[in-house]
Structure formats: structure tokens, C-alpha cells
Scaffold this motif. Structure first.
Motif, PDB file in Angstrom:
ATOM      1  N   VAL A 109     -45.808  25.727 -49.448  1.00  0.00           N
ATOM      2  CA  VAL A 109     -45.689  25.969 -50.883  1.00  0.00           C
ATOM      3  C   VAL A 109     -46.946  25.425 -51.536  1.00  0.00           C
ATOM      4  N   ILE A 110     -47.642  26.256 -52.297  1.00  0.00           N
ATOM      5  CA  ILE A 110     -48.937  25.856 -52.832  1.00  0.00           C
ATOM      6  C   ILE A 110     -48.997  26.042 -54.346  1.00  0.00           C
ATOM      7  N   GLY A 111     -49.677  25.122 -55.004  1.00  0.00           N
ATOM      8  CA  GLY A 111     -49.946  25.241 -56.425  1.00  0.00           C
ATOM      9  C   GLY A 111     -51.204  26.056 -56.644  1.00  0.00           C
ATOM     10  N   ILE A 112     -51.144  26.992 -57.558  1.00  0.00           N
ATOM     11  CA  ILE A 112     -52.287  27.850 -57.874  1.00  0.00           C
ATOM     12  C   ILE A 112     -52.860  27.423 -59.217  1.00  0.00           C
TER      13      ILE A 112
ATOM     14  N   LEU B   6     -44.891  20.065 -53.295  1.00  0.00           N
ATOM     15  CA  LEU B   6     -45.778  21.106 -52.785  1.00  0.00           C
ATOM     16  C   LEU B   6     -46.612  20.581 -51.622  1.00  0.00           C
ATOM     17  N   ASP B   7     -46.965  21.484 -50.732  1.00  0.00           N
ATOM     18  CA  ASP B   7     -47.829  21.107 -49.616  1.00  0.00           C
ATOM     19  C   ASP B   7     -49.282  20.998 -50.047  1.00  0.00           C
ATOM     20  N   LEU B   8     -49.677  21.838 -50.982  1.00  0.00           N
ATOM     21  CA  LEU B   8     -51.088  21.958 -51.343  1.00  0.00           C
ATOM     22  C   LEU B   8     -51.214  22.476 -52.765  1.00  0.00           C
ATOM     23  N   CYS B   9     -52.243  22.024 -53.468  1.00  0.00           N
ATOM     24  CA  CYS B   9     -52.632  22.609 -54.748  1.00  0.00           C
ATOM     25  C   CYS B   9     -54.128  22.877 -54.698  1.00  0.00           C
TER      26      CYS B   9
ATOM     27  N   GLU C 249     -51.532  21.965 -65.172  1.00  0.00           N
ATOM     28  CA  GLU C 249     -52.375  21.719 -64.003  1.00  0.00           C
ATOM     29  C   GLU C 249     -52.119  20.325 -63.425  1.00  0.00           C
ATOM     30  N   LYS C 250     -52.017  19.327 -64.303  1.00  0.00           N
ATOM     31  CA  LYS C 250     -51.814  17.967 -63.811  1.00  0.00           C
ATOM     32  C   LYS C 250     -50.408  17.782 -63.249  1.00  0.00           C
ATOM     33  N   ILE C 251     -49.420  18.411 -63.858  1.00  0.00           N
ATOM     34  CA  ILE C 251     -48.051  18.315 -63.347  1.00  0.00           C
ATOM     35  C   ILE C 251     -47.973  18.897 -61.936  1.00  0.00           C
ATOM     36  N   VAL C 252     -48.502  20.093 -61.765  1.00  0.00           N
ATOM     37  CA  VAL C 252     -48.448  20.740 -60.451  1.00  0.00           C
ATOM     38  C   VAL C 252     -49.255  19.948 -59.429  1.00  0.00           C
TER      39      VAL C 252
END
Length: 251
Positions: A33-36, A89-92, A116-119
């Protein structure tokens, strides 16, 4: 004159693209699960993510940091999710307006700093992709548009006065370009931009003091959050940078 500007723009876009490809190839994995993130560089990152997912039949889910990011996820037909379904999340992967030599960031030039900072805070790993113009020794060295601060609309003026009185510099309310009035964030708030007189602050302490002001929702200072940054260079190569404390941990 027009010819030289065109060459510069093409070089900059190429730098964004090569950094994005390098970072995505290094960190993207199936079943993650990744943050975009948001911004012009992220377009190339999402393009590469979609390419790898399609070619390798990978399964991923994407959490957007803004309306723009959500539209990109839809455009490339990637699975959309949110923090309610996936609070960790695994990655952002995100961009930045400026990155110092210890991977402290200024973000929020595009107005998406809160989400952006939350994710990013929910991700195990935050990776930054950018072109070479975003790489600085200290914050404020190259980025001259101020530190973005998201504030509740009713108290923007008192906060502006407090920041100027307590820390110096000048603070302005960010105004919209295609409509009358101030910029409104995705969360219905205003953004003020703080132009600092002395760029060599203790950013961690300063960030904490700003966040303690009633009415400040979030700052564009991302301190000790990024794991690694990828900077595309004019010659087509990529500079990879990690935090100083990571070097010390490895030593």
C-alpha cells in the motif's frame, strides 16, 4: 531567448523523470500500500508505477495526498484506497520544494501540505523524488517562496502577526491566481507563506513552536521524515541522498 528556455525546461523534466523511475524501481513491491504524493514530479512516478504494475501483474493499493494525486491514480487505473481502510502504508513517494543536506524538507508550494504530511506520517518509508534544483545545503538556500503554513481562516491575521513578532521575517496570505481572494486548500483552510530572515534556524524546534500556535493546522516543514531522496541531474544521472543519522547508524 525562447530557444534557451526550452532547453532548460526539457532538461528539468528529464531530471524529474529519471529520478522518479530510479526511486520507484528501487522501492515498489507487489502486495503493498503506497502513498501517492502531489506535484509535477509525481506524474512521472505514477506513470512508472502503472508500468511496473501492468508488466509484472503486481497488486498494490494507492492512497492519494490531494485531489491531483487522486486524479492521477484514476488516470492510470491504479487501485484507490484510503487511510481508513489502510492506516499503515508500506511506502510514500512524494516530491519536495526543497531538501537540505539532512533530508529536512519544505513542502506545500502546491498547497497540499496537510494531507501530504498525514499520509507520509502513516508510511513506513517516505521517499522523495525531485530534480537537481531542489537540492540545497540548508533550507531557504534556493527556495525563496517562503515556508507554507496552513491555518484556520478565522485567525490567519493574528497568526501572521505572532510569527513576525516572535521569529522575524515577513508573512503573507497566499492569494489565488485564477480567482479573487486567497488560496483555499483541499481542507478548506488558508495558506500563509513565511519569508524567513535567517534560514539557519533549529528547524525541529521552530516547527514545534509554530504548531503550538492555536489556529495553525500544519506547517510545510517536514523534519526527520524522509528516508531517502532521489535527485535527477542534468546529465541524466541520479544523486541518491540519505539522512546523516542513517550514515551514523551504518558506521
Amino acid at each position: 531567448m525562447i530557444f534557451f528556455r526550452k532547453i532548460s525546461t526539457m532538461s528539468l523534466e528529464s531530471a524529474k523523470k529519471v529520478a522518479s523511475i530510479k526511486a520507484v524501481d528501487a522501492f515498489l513491491k507487489s502486495n503493498s500500500v503506497i502513498g501517492i504524493g502531489s506535484g509535477s514530479t509525481i506524474v512521472y512516478a505514477v506513470e512508472r508505477i502503472a508500468e511496473l504494475v501492468k508488466n509484472h501483474h503486481w497488486k498494490i493499493q494507492c492512497v492519494p495526498t490531494s485531489f491531483q494525486a487522486k486524479q492521477l491514480i484514476h488516470k492510470y487505473d491504479l487501485p484507490l484506497t484510503d487511510l481508513e481502510a489502510n492506516p499503515e502504508l508500506d511506502l510514500c513517494i512524494d516530491g519536495a520544494d526543497e531538501v537540505d543536506d539532512n533530508l529536512n524538507l519544505i513542502k506545500g508550494g502546491g498547497g497540499c501540505l496537510l494531507q501530504e504530511k498525514i499520509v507520509a506520517s502513516c508510511a513506513k518509508t517516505l521517499v522523495i523524488v525531485a530534480d537537481y534544483t531542489k537540492n540545497s545545503t540548508y533550507l531557504g538556500e534556493q527556495y525563496k517562496k517562503g515556508i507554507p503554513i496552513e491555518v484556520v481562516p478565522m485567525c490567519y491575521l493574528p497568526i501572521i502577526k505572532k510569527i513576525q513578532e516572535n521569529f522575524g521575517g515577513t508573512v503573507t496570505l497566499r492569494m489565488a491566481q485564477s480567482k479573487a481572494g486567497p488560496v483555499i486548500t483541499d481542507n478548506g483552510n488558508f495558506i500563509i507563506d513565511w519569508f524567513v530572515l535567517d534560514p539557519k534556524f533549529n528547524w525541529e524546534k521552530l516547527n514545534t513552536e509554530l504548531l503550538l500556535m492555536p489556529g495553525v493546522v500544519e506547517t510545510g516543514l517536514f523534519i526527520n521524515m524522509a528516508f531517502k531522496a532521489y535527485f535527477g541531474l542534468p546529465d541524466g544521472s541520479v544523486k541518491i541522498q540519505v539522512r546523516k543519522d542513517q550514515y551514523e547508524d551504518e558506521a
